[in-house]
Design an enzyme around this catalytic site. Structure first.
Site, short mmCIF file in Angstrom:
data_model
loop_
_atom_site.label_atom_id
_atom_site.label_comp_id
_atom_site.label_asym_id
_atom_site.label_seq_id
_atom_site.Cartn_x
_atom_site.Cartn_y
_atom_site.Cartn_z
N LYS A 26 -7.72 4.84 -11.27
CA LYS A 26 -6.82 4.19 -10.28
C LYS A 26 -6.45 2.62 -10.94
CE LYS A 26 -9.57 4.30 -6.76
NZ LYS A 26 -10.32 3.98 -5.53
N LYS A 84 -5.45 12.61 -5.64
CA LYS A 84 -5.60 12.18 -4.14
C LYS A 84 -4.36 11.56 -3.46
CE LYS A 84 -9.41 9.82 -4.86
NZ LYS A 84 -9.72 10.38 -6.54
#
Lengths: 253, 109
Positions: A26, A84
């Site tokens: 991320k 996600k």
């Protein structure tokens, strides 16, 4: 399984060296849990064998199904184990449409689609985090994640209690989904987490130098320590039930 | 003696756990068929027991496997006992290295 959020290849290597099962790529500079750049994801994916899962977070996505689907497609093309897609200021119908388009975008890839909600989303008048299982089921997602967005010291359990999380996790499992919990989780939360028993526990700050998820970096020693603390609870070396667990047959070791 | 129709290995490094595997697997089976579930920790063992009770399946035998457990679960049918009498063969999945079988007290088989 232990999932560690990383920002680059160095942190990914530290995570795997410490025993992480999943590295979650991320970018903390974009909306706290935003997306990283394709070259970084590609570099991390190529650095490890397939047995090391590399997930990609899209963080909080815009309410634009085409834009999100294209990003999801990118995660698939990069060989991510899972991607996600998280919602905060979306209504249910919009989130469902985005996930369905994301599902279609992953056709032909092995990448799993994870529907994510944020436990603290009521702070932002966002989507009810408890809808995550329904969202995942109706969109044919492969799994669920419940995370938090605020990083002010509060964590997952400040917004959803253990019983609610346990119920959501079990519902997800019974629908054949993978289940993951995250959100400023620390060693102090492991007893609750083990009682809930999600398939995946996600951390970052707890395994960073100085415990600092933004200014620190993932440290393999801290990852190994947390993993061992988790293991001790899973095998009963540390009792997380305080004698309240149902009595099961005693078997010879 | 049990013959499992399906093995669900909860120790595999996959994101989906043993309950997801059991749910998927059970839909393919007939009442009385036996599933062998392998779990490596106490929370998963508790969860399998709770799940089986809620779904009216029956844990007919259980034994240790290293730090984990091997559970034999007979698919239930509306609270009825398993219809198909299971017969034993070695599962051949590393389960129960000693070959010892420990019937669950009170279990029906």
């Amino acid at each position: 399984m232990l999932m560690v959020s990383v920002q680059n290849l160095d942190e990914a290597k530290e995570s795997v060296a410490g025993g992480a099962d999943i590295v979650d790529v991320k970018n903390l500079r974009e909306m706290v849990i935003g997306s990283n750049f394709p070259p970084v994801i590609r570099e991390v994916r190529r650095a490890f064998p397939a047995g090391v899962h590399v997930s990609v977070t899209l963080g909080v996505v815009p309410n634009q199904a085409g834009t999100v689907a294209l990003a999801v497609y990118g995660a698939g093309a990069l060989g991510a184990t899972s991607v996600k897609v998280g919602f905060i200021q979306s209504d249910y119908g919009t989130a469902l449409r985005i996930l369905r388009e994301s599902r279609r975008a992953l056709e032909g890839f092995d990448t799993k689609l994870i529907a994510a909600t944020f436990a603290d989303s009521p702070l932002y008048a966002g989507i009810d985090p408890r809808l995550v299982v329904q969202l995942a089921e109706e969109s044919q997602s492969d799994g669920i994640l419940i995370d938090t967005l605020v990083k002010d010291g509060r964590n997952l359990f400040d917004f959803l209690d253990e019983a609610t999380l346990k119920q959501l996790v079990m519902e997800g499992k019974e629908l054949g989904m993978s289940t993951a919990l995250s959100g400023t989780l620390q060693i102090a939360n492991l007893n609750q987490l083990v009682r809930i028993n999600p398939d995946i526990v996600g951390v970052r700050g707890a395994v960073c130098t100085r415990g600092d998820r933004e200014g620190g970096a993932v440290d393999s020693t801290a990852v190994a320590h947390l993993k061992d603390e988790l293991r001790q609870r899973l095998v009963g070396q540390i009792d997380v039930y305080d004698g309240s667990a149902p009595r099961l047959p005693t078997l010879p070791a | 003696m049990l013959r499992e129709a399906l093995v669900v290995d909860g120790t595999a490094k996959t994101c989906k756990g043993v309950i997801a595997g059991l749910e998927r697997g059970m839909t393919e089976l007939e009442p009385g068929d036996v599933v062998l579930a392998i779990v490596e920790d106490i929370p998963s063992r508790l969860e399998v027991y709770a799940w089986a009770q809620r779904k009216s399946h029956h844990i007919v035998e259980e034994r240790r496997r290293g730090v984990g457990y091997v559970l034999y679960i007979a698919k239930g049918a509306r609270n009825r006992v398993p219809l198909r009498a299971p017969t034993w063969r070695d599962p051949g999945h590393g389960a129960g290295e000693t070959g010892e079988v420990h019937p669950v007290p009170g279990a029906r088989a």
